[in-house]
Design a protein around this motif. Structure first.
Motif, PDB file in Angstrom:
ATOM      1  N   GLY A 187       0.712  -1.122   0.010  1.00  0.00           N
ATOM      2  CA  GLY A 187       0.118  -0.040  -0.081  1.00  0.00           C
ATOM      3  C   GLY A 187       0.551   1.331   0.045  1.00  0.00           C
ATOM      4  N   GLU A 188       1.947   1.169  -0.558  1.00  0.00           N
ATOM      5  CA  GLU A 188       2.745   2.322  -0.792  1.00  0.00           C
ATOM      6  C   GLU A 188       3.607   2.535  -1.991  1.00  0.00           C
ATOM      7  OE1 GLU A 188       5.329   2.165   2.768  1.00  0.00           O
ATOM      8  OE2 GLU A 188       6.908   1.722   1.680  1.00  0.00           O
ATOM      9  N   ILE A 189       3.667   3.645  -2.597  1.00  0.00           N
ATOM     10  CA  ILE A 189       4.513   3.994  -3.719  1.00  0.00           C
ATOM     11  C   ILE A 189       5.957   3.376  -3.567  1.00  0.00           C
ATOM     12  CG2 ILE A 189       5.634   6.037  -4.970  1.00  0.00           C
ATOM     13  CD1 ILE A 189       3.183   7.645  -4.502  1.00  0.00           C
ATOM     14  N   TYR A 190       6.273   2.850  -4.900  1.00  0.00           N
ATOM     15  CA  TYR A 190       7.739   2.534  -4.975  1.00  0.00           C
ATOM     16  C   TYR A 190       8.554   3.837  -5.505  1.00  0.00           C
ATOM     17  CZ  TYR A 190       5.320  -2.107  -5.669  1.00  0.00           C
ATOM     18  OH  TYR A 190       4.587  -3.254  -5.526  1.00  0.00           O
ATOM     19  N   PRO A 191       9.507   4.076  -4.959  1.00  0.00           N
ATOM     20  CA  PRO A 191      10.214   3.632  -3.908  1.00  0.00           C
ATOM     21  C   PRO A 191       9.560   4.370  -2.496  1.00  0.00           C
ATOM     22  CG  PRO A 191      11.682   5.266  -4.681  1.00  0.00           C
ATOM     23  CD  PRO A 191      10.485   5.149  -5.657  1.00  0.00           C
ATOM     24  N   SER A 192       9.702   3.860  -1.271  1.00  0.00           N
ATOM     25  CA  SER A 192       9.469   4.370  -0.112  1.00  0.00           C
ATOM     26  C   SER A 192       9.898   5.756   0.197  1.00  0.00           C
ATOM     27  CB  SER A 192       9.609   3.783   1.168  1.00  0.00           C
ATOM     28  OG  SER A 192      11.281   3.537   1.426  1.00  0.00           O
ATOM     29  N   VAL A 193       9.335   6.509   0.963  1.00  0.00           N
ATOM     30  CA  VAL A 193       9.947   8.032   1.288  1.00  0.00           C
ATOM     31  C   VAL A 193      11.237   8.187   1.510  1.00  0.00           C
ATOM     32  CG1 VAL A 193       9.326  10.369   2.512  1.00  0.00           C
ATOM     33  CG2 VAL A 193       7.402   8.747   2.014  1.00  0.00           C
ATOM     34  N   GLU A 194      11.507   7.289   2.590  1.00  0.00           N
ATOM     35  CA  GLU A 194      13.127   7.228   2.686  1.00  0.00           C
ATOM     36  C   GLU A 194      14.005   7.119   1.624  1.00  0.00           C
ATOM     37  OE1 GLU A 194      10.458   5.593   3.966  1.00  0.00           O
ATOM     38  OE2 GLU A 194      11.470   3.812   5.271  1.00  0.00           O
ATOM     39  N   LEU A 195      13.789   6.218   0.848  1.00  0.00           N
ATOM     40  CA  LEU A 195      14.446   5.988  -0.154  1.00  0.00           C
ATOM     41  C   LEU A 195      14.648   7.087  -1.083  1.00  0.00           C
ATOM     42  CD1 LEU A 195      13.963   2.134  -0.871  1.00  0.00           C
ATOM     43  CD2 LEU A 195      16.175   3.256  -0.134  1.00  0.00           C
ATOM     44  N   LEU A 196      13.209   7.546  -1.462  1.00  0.00           N
ATOM     45  CA  LEU A 196      13.289   8.723  -2.282  1.00  0.00           C
ATOM     46  C   LEU A 196      14.043   9.843  -2.059  1.00  0.00           C
ATOM     47  CD1 LEU A 196      12.209   8.831  -5.164  1.00  0.00           C
ATOM     48  CD2 LEU A 196       9.551   9.757  -4.075  1.00  0.00           C
ATOM     49  N   GLU A 197      14.056  10.016  -0.554  1.00  0.00           N
ATOM     50  CA  GLU A 197      15.004  11.331  -0.016  1.00  0.00           C
ATOM     51  C   GLU A 197      16.374  11.176  -0.308  1.00  0.00           C
ATOM     52  OE1 GLU A 197      11.834  12.554   3.849  1.00  0.00           O
ATOM     53  OE2 GLU A 197      13.258  11.052   4.087  1.00  0.00           O
ATOM     54  N   ARG A 198      16.615   9.891  -0.022  1.00  0.00           N
ATOM     55  CA  ARG A 198      18.174   9.679  -0.229  1.00  0.00           C
ATOM     56  C   ARG A 198      18.512   9.725  -1.900  1.00  0.00           C
ATOM     57  NH1 ARG A 198      22.847  10.637   0.957  1.00  0.00           N
ATOM     58  NH2 ARG A 198      24.553   8.940   0.601  1.00  0.00           N
ATOM     59  N   CYS A 199      17.607   9.370  -2.488  1.00  0.00           N
ATOM     60  CA  CYS A 199      17.818   9.511  -4.109  1.00  0.00           C
ATOM     61  C   CYS A 199      18.001  11.197  -4.292  1.00  0.00           C
ATOM     62  CB  CYS A 199      16.693   9.090  -4.961  1.00  0.00           C
ATOM     63  SG  CYS A 199      16.433   7.332  -5.011  1.00  0.00           S
ATOM     64  N   PHE A 200      17.178  11.844  -3.702  1.00  0.00           N
ATOM     65  CA  PHE A 200      17.007  13.336  -3.786  1.00  0.00           C
ATOM     66  C   PHE A 200      18.541  13.964  -3.567  1.00  0.00           C
ATOM     67  CE2 PHE A 200      16.437  17.755  -2.123  1.00  0.00           C
ATOM     68  CZ  PHE A 200      16.238  18.391  -3.606  1.00  0.00           C
ATOM     69  N   GLU A 201      19.119  13.435  -2.311  1.00  0.00           N
ATOM     70  CA  GLU A 201      20.271  13.843  -1.899  1.00  0.00           C
ATOM     71  C   GLU A 201      21.516  13.388  -2.785  1.00  0.00           C
ATOM     72  OE1 GLU A 201      19.355  13.361   3.080  1.00  0.00           O
ATOM     73  OE2 GLU A 201      20.640  12.030   1.910  1.00  0.00           O
ATOM     74  N   LEU A 202      21.267  12.163  -3.592  1.00  0.00           N
ATOM     75  CA  LEU A 202      22.280  11.873  -4.421  1.00  0.00           C
ATOM     76  C   LEU A 202      22.167  12.344  -5.887  1.00  0.00           C
ATOM     77  CD1 LEU A 202      22.460   8.041  -3.130  1.00  0.00           C
ATOM     78  CD2 LEU A 202      24.261   9.719  -3.071  1.00  0.00           C
ATOM     79  N   ASN A 203      21.081  13.119  -5.971  1.00  0.00           N
ATOM     80  CA  ASN A 203      20.956  13.935  -7.335  1.00  0.00           C
ATOM     81  C   ASN A 203      20.597  12.873  -8.281  1.00  0.00           C
ATOM     82  OD1 ASN A 203      21.303  16.717  -7.056  1.00  0.00           O
ATOM     83  ND2 ASN A 203      23.360  16.316  -6.803  1.00  0.00           N
ATOM     84  N   ILE A 204      19.734  11.642  -7.735  1.00  0.00           N
ATOM     85  CA  ILE A 204      19.355  10.868  -8.797  1.00  0.00           C
ATOM     86  C   ILE A 204      18.132  11.352  -9.462  1.00  0.00           C
ATOM     87  CG2 ILE A 204      18.343   8.535  -9.263  1.00  0.00           C
ATOM     88  CD1 ILE A 204      20.070   7.703  -6.722  1.00  0.00           C
ATOM     89  N   PRO A 205      18.003  11.487 -10.701  1.00  0.00           N
ATOM     90  CA  PRO A 205      16.541  11.939 -11.557  1.00  0.00           C
ATOM     91  C   PRO A 205      15.507  11.062 -11.514  1.00  0.00           C
ATOM     92  CG  PRO A 205      18.510  11.319 -13.130  1.00  0.00           C
ATOM     93  CD  PRO A 205      19.027  11.239 -11.776  1.00  0.00           C
ATOM     94  N   VAL A 206      14.436  11.464 -11.617  1.00  0.00           N
ATOM     95  CA  VAL A 206      13.261  10.610 -11.500  1.00  0.00           C
ATOM     96  C   VAL A 206      12.202  10.761 -12.598  1.00  0.00           C
ATOM     97  CG1 VAL A 206      13.382  10.297  -9.003  1.00  0.00           C
ATOM     98  CG2 VAL A 206      12.090  12.356  -9.838  1.00  0.00           C
TER      99      VAL A 206
END
Ligand SMILES: [Zn+2]
Ligand SMILES: [Zn+2]
Length: 251
Positions: A187-206
């Motif tokens: 019942g949640e989006i892939y990826p989770s909020v924590e993972l997406l926050e880390r993606c943002f810190e690492l400048n990973i595009p979405v």
């Protein structure tokens, strides 16, 4: 620009790949206000895909049509070069299997009992890292699919995913924000909020995608994904044309 880059026009049924099959998806996308629709069939149906259908669809469609493919990544696959040789706009790498275990296939949940969750998550993310570093892919599909039935690791998931996220960032591969998880047990989006926050810190595009397997699912819960991305700090999305990345507005 509103996009949905992960749509299965052939569902889980497979070919024939025809305008008649794909057109309801185009209509649904247009109704949702999308400006771009990317088909990404399961690669097991690659044999039946007709690129002339994509060309015809592009001619007929009022919105942009992209030619993608969702490739099930397994480290022993030796056909990736052949798969990649077709004129795709992008290839999505998805980990659906741990060895011979198709964990998201019907009946797949039973085998979680055989695993320590920290180890399972580590093995899963190692496969994600291998997919990202292979050089064949533009997008990682449903980054934390392993959570789909709600099994959680004991250690923070960000720690377990960190090596893979670093590889993804270094390889310049995008991560999709896939809303299909909202409709699974987890019942949640892939990826989770924590993972997406880390993606943002690492400048990973979405990218944003629905993983629709029927026209009614095109663009579903897109606004939730957009809200989440904005809250985290993202201001742009990406899309792909002939495997070149293009930055677009987050909307
Ligand atoms: Zn998938
Ligand atoms: Zn899919």
């Amino acid at each position: 620009m509103s996009t949905d880059l992960h749509v299965h026009g052939l569902g889980h049924i497979g070919p024939p790949h025809t305008i008649e099959r794909l057109w309801p998806y185009v209509e649904a996308a247009q109704k949702q206000g999308l400006r771009e629709l990317g088909f990404a069939e399961h690669d097991e149906y690659l044999y039946g895909l007709d690129f002339k259908v994509f060309e015809e669809l592009r001619r007929l469609s009022p919105i942009e049509i992209k030619r993608g493919l969702e490739v099930s990544f397994r480290p022993d696959r030796c056909d990736l070069e052949t798969v990649a040789s077709r004129p795709w706009d992008y290839l999505i790498a998805s980990v659906h299997d741990i060895g011979a275990w198709g964990f998201d296939s019907p009946g797949g949940e039973a085998f979680y009992a055989d695993w320590d969750m920290d180890e399972l998550y580590s093995v899963y993310f190692e496969l994600v890292a291998r997919a990202a570093s292979s050089g064949f892919f533009q997008i990682i599909g449903h980054l934390d699919l392993i959570k789909l039935y709600g099994h959680r690791p004991r250690r923070p998931v960000v720690e377990l995913a960190e090596p893979a996220l670093r590889v993804v960032a270094r390889a310049g591969v995008a991560v999709e924000v896939n809303t299909a998880g909202l409709y699974k047990l987890v019942g949640e989006i892939y990826p989770s909020v924590e993972l997406l926050e880390r993606c943002f810190e690492l400048n990973i595009p979405v990218t944003v995608s629905s993983d629709a397997h029927s026209p009614e699912e095109v663009g579903r819960s897109r606004e939730k994904a957009i809200r989440l991305l904005k809250r985290i700090g993202y201001t742009k999305l990406v899309t792909f044309r002939e495997r070149r990345r293009e930055v677009i507005a987050l909307e």
